[in-house]
Motif scaffolding. Sequence first.
Motif, PDB file in Angstrom:
ATOM      1  N   MET A 191       0.844  -1.187   0.000  1.00 31.42           N
ATOM      2  CA  MET A 191       0.000   0.000   0.000  1.00 31.42           C
ATOM      3  C   MET A 191       0.890   1.252   0.000  1.00 31.42           C
ATOM      4  N   GLU A 192       0.519   2.221  -0.818  1.00 37.84           N
ATOM      5  CA  GLU A 192       1.320   3.428  -0.947  1.00 37.84           C
ATOM      6  C   GLU A 192       0.790   4.534  -0.037  1.00 37.84           C
ATOM      7  N   SER A 193       1.662   5.479   0.268  1.00 38.40           N
ATOM      8  CA  SER A 193       1.243   6.640   1.037  1.00 38.40           C
ATOM      9  C   SER A 193       0.356   7.523   0.164  1.00 38.40           C
ATOM     10  N   LEU A 194      -0.381   8.408   0.806  1.00 39.17           N
ATOM     11  CA  LEU A 194      -1.261   9.335   0.107  1.00 39.17           C
ATOM     12  C   LEU A 194      -0.490  10.601  -0.207  1.00 39.17           C
ATOM     13  N   LYS A 195      -0.417  10.959  -1.477  1.00 39.24           N
ATOM     14  CA  LYS A 195       0.324  12.152  -1.895  1.00 39.24           C
ATOM     15  C   LYS A 195      -0.657  13.263  -2.246  1.00 39.24           C
ATOM     16  N   LEU A 196      -0.577  14.345  -1.472  1.00 39.83           N
ATOM     17  CA  LEU A 196      -1.399  15.535  -1.696  1.00 39.83           C
ATOM     18  C   LEU A 196      -0.452  16.693  -1.991  1.00 39.83           C
ATOM     19  N   GLY A 197      -0.185  16.908  -3.256  1.00 40.98           N
ATOM     20  CA  GLY A 197       0.806  17.912  -3.609  1.00 40.98           C
ATOM     21  C   GLY A 197       2.141  17.534  -3.006  1.00 40.98           C
ATOM     22  N   SER A 198       2.719  18.446  -2.212  1.00 40.71           N
ATOM     23  CA  SER A 198       4.005  18.175  -1.582  1.00 40.71           C
ATOM     24  C   SER A 198       3.869  17.381  -0.288  1.00 40.71           C
ATOM     25  N   LEU A 199       2.635  17.190   0.184  1.00 39.99           N
ATOM     26  CA  LEU A 199       2.421  16.429   1.410  1.00 39.99           C
ATOM     27  C   LEU A 199       2.376  14.936   1.115  1.00 39.99           C
ATOM     28  N   GLU A 200       2.967  14.167   2.008  1.00 37.42           N
ATOM     29  CA  GLU A 200       2.897  12.717   1.913  1.00 37.42           C
ATOM     30  C   GLU A 200       2.313  12.200   3.220  1.00 37.42           C
ATOM     31  N   VAL A 201       1.176  11.533   3.137  1.00 37.91           N
ATOM     32  CA  VAL A 201       0.432  11.120   4.321  1.00 37.91           C
ATOM     33  C   VAL A 201       0.477   9.598   4.447  1.00 37.91           C
ATOM     34  N   GLU A 233      -9.176  21.877 -12.665  1.00 38.58           N
ATOM     35  CA  GLU A 233      -8.872  23.094 -11.900  1.00 38.58           C
ATOM     36  C   GLU A 233      -7.697  22.909 -10.936  1.00 38.58           C
ATOM     37  N   GLY A 234      -7.047  21.760 -10.972  1.00 33.92           N
ATOM     38  CA  GLY A 234      -5.833  21.590 -10.196  1.00 33.92           C
ATOM     39  C   GLY A 234      -6.018  21.115  -8.777  1.00 33.92           C
ATOM     40  N   VAL A 235      -7.172  20.520  -8.475  1.00 36.94           N
ATOM     41  CA  VAL A 235      -7.397  19.971  -7.140  1.00 36.94           C
ATOM     42  C   VAL A 235      -6.486  18.760  -6.936  1.00 36.94           C
ATOM     43  N   ALA A 236      -5.978  18.597  -5.709  1.00 39.68           N
ATOM     44  CA  ALA A 236      -4.974  17.567  -5.431  1.00 39.68           C
ATOM     45  C   ALA A 236      -5.567  16.193  -5.178  1.00 39.68           C
ATOM     46  N   ALA A 237      -6.817  16.124  -4.717  1.00 36.08           N
ATOM     47  CA  ALA A 237      -7.461  14.837  -4.437  1.00 36.08           C
ATOM     48  C   ALA A 237      -8.946  15.075  -4.222  1.00 36.08           C
ATOM     49  N   ILE A 238      -9.714  13.995  -4.366  1.00 37.76           N
ATOM     50  CA  ILE A 238     -11.163  14.061  -4.152  1.00 37.76           C
ATOM     51  C   ILE A 238     -11.561  12.960  -3.187  1.00 37.76           C
ATOM     52  N   ALA A 239     -12.397  13.319  -2.209  1.00 36.11           N
ATOM     53  CA  ALA A 239     -13.005  12.323  -1.326  1.00 36.11           C
ATOM     54  C   ALA A 239     -14.480  12.225  -1.672  1.00 36.11           C
ATOM     55  N   LEU A 240     -14.947  11.016  -1.903  1.00 36.62           N
ATOM     56  CA  LEU A 240     -16.352  10.809  -2.267  1.00 36.62           C
ATOM     57  C   LEU A 240     -17.061   9.999  -1.194  1.00 36.62           C
ATOM     58  N   HIS A 241     -18.101  10.611  -0.624  1.00 36.29           N
ATOM     59  CA  HIS A 241     -19.022   9.866   0.239  1.00 36.29           C
ATOM     60  C   HIS A 241     -20.032   9.200  -0.687  1.00 36.29           C
ATOM     61  N   GLY A 242     -20.112   7.889  -0.606  1.00 37.22           N
ATOM     62  CA  GLY A 242     -20.935   7.141  -1.551  1.00 37.22           C
ATOM     63  C   GLY A 242     -22.419   7.195  -1.270  1.00 37.22           C
ATOM     64  N   ARG A 243     -22.926   8.357  -0.969  1.00 42.77           N
ATOM     65  CA  ARG A 243     -24.362   8.576  -0.779  1.00 42.77           C
ATOM     66  C   ARG A 243     -24.765   9.875  -1.462  1.00 42.77           C
TER      67      ARG A 243
END
Length: 373
Positions: A1-11, A166-176
């Motif tokens: 499993m890879e870390s989450l990359k949000l621009g320069s942040l690594e989570v 538009e350059g957004v770094a990530a999307i979170a989707l609530h499946g409802r």
Amino acid sequence: MESLKLGSLEVWPPVVLAPMAGITNAPFRTLCREQGGGLFVCEMITTRALVERNAKTLKMIRFGPRENPRSIQLYGVDPVTVGRAVRMIAEEDLADHVDLNFGCPVPKVTRRGGGSALPYKRNLFRAILREAVRNAGTLPVTVKMRKGIDDDHLTYLDAGRIAVEEGVAAIALHGRTAIQHYGGTADWAAIARLKESVPEIPVLGNGDIWSADDARRMMDLTGCDGVVVGRGCLGRPWLFADLAAMCEGSGERRRPSLGEVAATMDRHAALLTECFGSEPHAVADFRKHVGWYLKGFVVGADLRRRLATAESLAGLREGLAELDPAQPWPDGVDAPRGKTHPRDRVHLPAGWLDDPYDLAVPEADAELDTSGG
């Protein structure tokens, strides 16, 4: 499993605590962060309140010295105000990451065109994202949203493509959808479809993660890059220890005894007291957590009532001392927590559905102190 990359942040691990009004304040984030790594988002704040430097709002975005990265979720409906708020965060070093909420299904928000109603207005949604990203400097900007208003007005795939453009770094989707509120079952297949639609950026899945094993199944089934956990951690900050273990490939799971739970409840209330600077306020705020912490444990009705109506730390601790510390973690509690009822309808402004490309900004009072998604 890879870390989450949000621009320069690594989570790492790729786990996010969802912002929840009245819940994800600094004390609760501290309890969760101590259990495992990830991204821990503060309570949602409105862009208008931030740019007006509302005292209550500024207190809500205080972070502890060990909080890194610092994450803020914004709610706004006006592109100009959103841009000013994001620029303020960037220039004044108020946070390391900005998330935009387009998932709130609360009627007093959607009836003014905000929250989960807003992505239906494609051009307005685009304008808000553009201003946010343009003013963010090096800070990553992410989006949290729902599938749409209802099954006849799904917006998540269009919104996903706009976010990428538009350059957004990530999307979170609530499946409802908004009309589902927190009822029914989250549609994980929609998360998979969004991931296929926007392979350029990370997609995070949200909805019905009550255990680390649920998170594992979601990631396996959808291919999402990480998970967002909200109601599943209510009264269970140690869920983040389970999620960290899952991401490391371990099957180890925390199963605290009632004594350990009681100690956490005590510490939670003490941290709230320190944060609020008022013991009565803190203990009153803590009351809503009692039922979540004790879910599934055998505790008498009178003791539950006394814990849930305590007026002081001493009174709370007196009740906690009566709990059976040896009582083991109960079976069957990896299940829904919090409100789960769907809505009969989604409250929207008059004529809201007439033109999905209308760029008109909703009325000024659309920004309320309400969170969720």
